[in-house]
Design an enzyme around this catalytic site. Structure first.
Site, mmCIF file in Angstrom:
data_model
loop_
_atom_site.group_PDB
_atom_site.id
_atom_site.type_symbol
_atom_site.label_atom_id
_atom_site.label_comp_id
_atom_site.label_asym_id
_atom_site.label_seq_id
_atom_site.Cartn_x
_atom_site.Cartn_y
_atom_site.Cartn_z
ATOM 1 N N ASP A 1 0.856 -1.080 -0.016
ATOM 2 C CA ASP A 1 -0.058 -0.006 -0.015
ATOM 3 C C ASP A 1 0.748 1.116 0.038
ATOM 4 O O ASP A 1 1.370 1.560 1.069
ATOM 5 C CB ASP A 1 -0.944 -0.014 1.098
ATOM 6 C CG ASP A 1 -1.666 1.286 1.412
ATOM 7 O OD1 ASP A 1 -2.154 1.734 2.567
ATOM 8 O OD2 ASP A 1 -1.850 1.882 0.363
ATOM 9 N N ASP B 1 -1.898 5.735 -5.132
ATOM 10 C CA ASP B 1 -2.208 4.813 -3.807
ATOM 11 C C ASP B 1 -2.576 3.373 -4.248
ATOM 12 O O ASP B 1 -3.786 3.078 -4.557
ATOM 13 C CB ASP B 1 -3.388 5.446 -2.978
ATOM 14 C CG ASP B 1 -3.609 4.772 -1.683
ATOM 15 O OD1 ASP B 1 -4.665 5.028 -1.177
ATOM 16 O OD2 ASP B 1 -3.088 3.592 -1.526
HETATM 17 O O1 LIG Z 1 -5.893 4.534 3.427
HETATM 18 C C1 LIG Z 1 -5.381 4.955 2.219
HETATM 19 N N1 LIG Z 1 -4.775 4.056 1.599
HETATM 20 N N2 LIG Z 1 -4.638 2.631 1.899
HETATM 21 C C2 LIG Z 1 -5.641 1.663 2.071
HETATM 22 N N3 LIG Z 1 -6.880 2.083 2.002
HETATM 23 C C3 LIG Z 1 -7.625 0.968 2.571
HETATM 24 C C4 LIG Z 1 -6.746 -0.033 2.996
HETATM 25 C C5 LIG Z 1 -5.364 0.645 2.692
HETATM 26 C C6 LIG Z 1 -5.638 6.249 1.905
HETATM 27 C C7 LIG Z 1 -4.584 7.038 2.015
HETATM 28 C C8 LIG Z 1 -4.569 8.530 1.632
HETATM 29 C C9 LIG Z 1 -5.893 9.037 1.446
HETATM 30 BR BR1 LIG Z 1 -5.922 10.828 1.016
HETATM 31 C C10 LIG Z 1 -6.961 8.129 1.331
HETATM 32 C C11 LIG Z 1 -6.761 6.704 1.438
#
Ligand SMILES: O=C(NNC1=NCCC1)c1ccc(Br)cc1
Length: 331
Positions: A36, A220
Site C-alpha cells: 500500500d 495509492d
Molecule cells: O488508506 C489509504 N490508502 N490505503 C488503504 N486504504 C484501505 C486500506 C489501505 C488512503 C490514504 C490516503 C488517502 Br487521502 C486516502 C486513503
C-alpha cells in the site's frame, strides 16, 4: 539484492485489492499482504489477534520465530481513508519479499482489526510503501520495508505493474524495460505529509479534447478506485447513458449495458489512458443490471486519489532517490 514479487487480485470478479506473498521469521512464515503506497505501517494478522476477528486469514506467530524480538513499550494504531483500521504491538524479525530480505524489520502485530479486514480473508495484513513519516508506531516511528531495503538495492526504486483482473508484479531495485512501452515520464513528488503526491497535467474523456489542469493527487496502490475532482467526474459520467451520482449506492452508478468512454490523464507532456473496461468496476451485487463506476468524486475526500483503477493502466516507478520522483509509462 533486487527482487520481484506477484501482485495477485484477491477477487476474480473485480480488482478490489492485490496481495503479495512475503515470508516472516525463522522458520519462514508465509503471509499474503496488501502492498500500500498510501500508508507506511507494516502490520499483520497475528497470534495476538482475537480469534473472533480472524476469519480464514493466515497469521504471524512471533513466539514461533527464533529471530523475533519484541520492540518493548511500542504500540501502533492506524485509520485508513476508507474508515478501516487496526492496532497492536511491535516485533522486529526477518522479512523477505521476492528475494529481498530485511533483517530486523518492524513487524506490527494486530491486537485489534476492524470488520472490513476481518471480512476479507485473502488479506493477511498490509505493507506500507508510503514515506516513513506516516508510520504510526509510538513512541518511536519505524521504517518501511522499502526504506530499510533501499540501501541493499541496485537502485532505490520499486515499480508497480498492476493488471486488470490478472496477476501483476512489484519489482524492487530495478526497472524492467520489458514491462512498458515508450518512455517513462518522471514527475516531482511532494513528500509532505508522506504520500506519493504528484500533479497531473489534465484529462480527456474518451476521444474528446484534452483539458489542461493541475490535479494534485496521491498514487495509492491500497485504494481500489480513482477519486478525482467533481468537475472531472461529472464531465466523464455525463457521457454515459443512465449514469447517476447515487446517494443510495454512495457514488456514480450506471446501467451495466451502457457503453463507457475511456479516461485519459496527463503526466507532464505525456498521458495515460484508462480503458473503459477498467472503469466498469463491478455490478452492485452479483447479477445486478446496476454497475458501480471506477471513477468517483473526491470532493468529500479533500484530496485526489489515483488508485488501482488508474495505476493498472500504467507502469509506475516509485523512485526513492533524493529527491523522490514518480515515473509513469504506457504498457
Ligand atoms: O488508506 C489509504 N490508502 N490505503 C488503504 N486504504 C484501505 C486500506 C489501505 C488512503 C490514504 C490516503 C488517502 Br487521502 C486516502 C486513503
Amino acid at each position: 539484492e533486487n527482487g520481484s514479487a506477484a501482485a495477485i487480485p484477491i477477487d476474480p470478479r473485480f480488482d478490489i485489492a492485490y496481495v503479495t506473498p512475503v515470508t516472516i521469521g525463522t522458520p519462514p512464515q508465509t503471509l499474503y499482504l496488501d502492498f500500500d503506497t498510501g500508508s507506511s505501517d507494516l502490520w499483520v494478522f497475528s497470534s495476538h489477534t482475537p480469534e473472533s476477528q480472524v476469519r480464514g486469514q493466515r497469521i504471524y506467530s512471533p513466539e514461533k520465530s527464533s529471530t523475533a524480538k519484541l520492540l518493548a513499550g511500542h504500540t501502533w494504531s492506524i485509520l485508513y481513508g476508507d474508515g478501516s483500521g487496526s492496532l497492536g504491538n511491535v516485533y522486529t524479525d526477518n522479512f523477505t519479499v521476492g528475494g529481498v530480505t530485511v533483517t530486523s524489520q518492524a513487524v506490527q502485530t494486530a491486537q485489534q482489526v476492524s470488520y472490513s479486514f476481518t471480512s476479507q480473508s485473502e488479506i493477511h495484513g498490509l505493507v506500507g510503501l508510503g514515506f516513513s513519516t506516516l508510520n504510526t508506531v509510538f513512541p518511536n516511528g519505524q521504517l518501511t520495508f522499502f526504506d530499510n531495503a533501499k540501501s541493499t538495492l541496485d537502485s532505490p526504486v520499486f515499480t508497480a505493474d498492476l493488471k486488470w483482473k490478472k496477476e501483476g508484479t512489484y519489482d524492487f531495485g530495478f526497472i524492467d524495460e520489458t514491462k512498458y512501452t515508450g518512455e517513462i515520464t518522471y514527475l516531482p513528488v511532494q513528500t509532505d505529509p508522506g504520500y506519493w503526491t504528484f500533479t497531473s497535467s489534465g484529462y480527456a474523456v474518451g476521444d474528446g479534447a484534452f483539458h489542461p489542469a493541475s490535479i494534485v493527487g496521491i498514487a495509492d496502490t491500497g485504494t481500489s478506485l480513482t477519486y478525482l475532482p467533481a468537475e472531472v467526474v461529472t464531465s466523464y459520467w455525463g457521457q454515459v447513458d443512465g449514469a447517476v451520482d447515487s446517494d443510495y449506492y454512495g457514488g456514480y452508478v450506471f446501467p451495466c449495458s451502457s457503453k463507457l468512454p475511456s479516461f485519459t490523464f496527463g503526466v507532464g507532456p505525456a498521458n495515460i489512458t484508462i480503458p473503459a473496461s477498467y472503469i466498469n468496476y463491478a455490478q452492485i451485487t452479483e447479477g445486478s443490471p446496476v454497475c458501480f463506476g471506477g471513477l468517483q468524486s473526491s470532493s468529500w475526500l479533500g484530496v485526489n486519489i489515483w488508485g488501482d483503477v488508474a495505476l493498472k493502466a500504467a507502469f509506475v516507478v516509485f523512485n526513492g532517490a533524493n529527491p523522490p520522483t514518480i515515473g509513469w509509462a504506457k504498457k
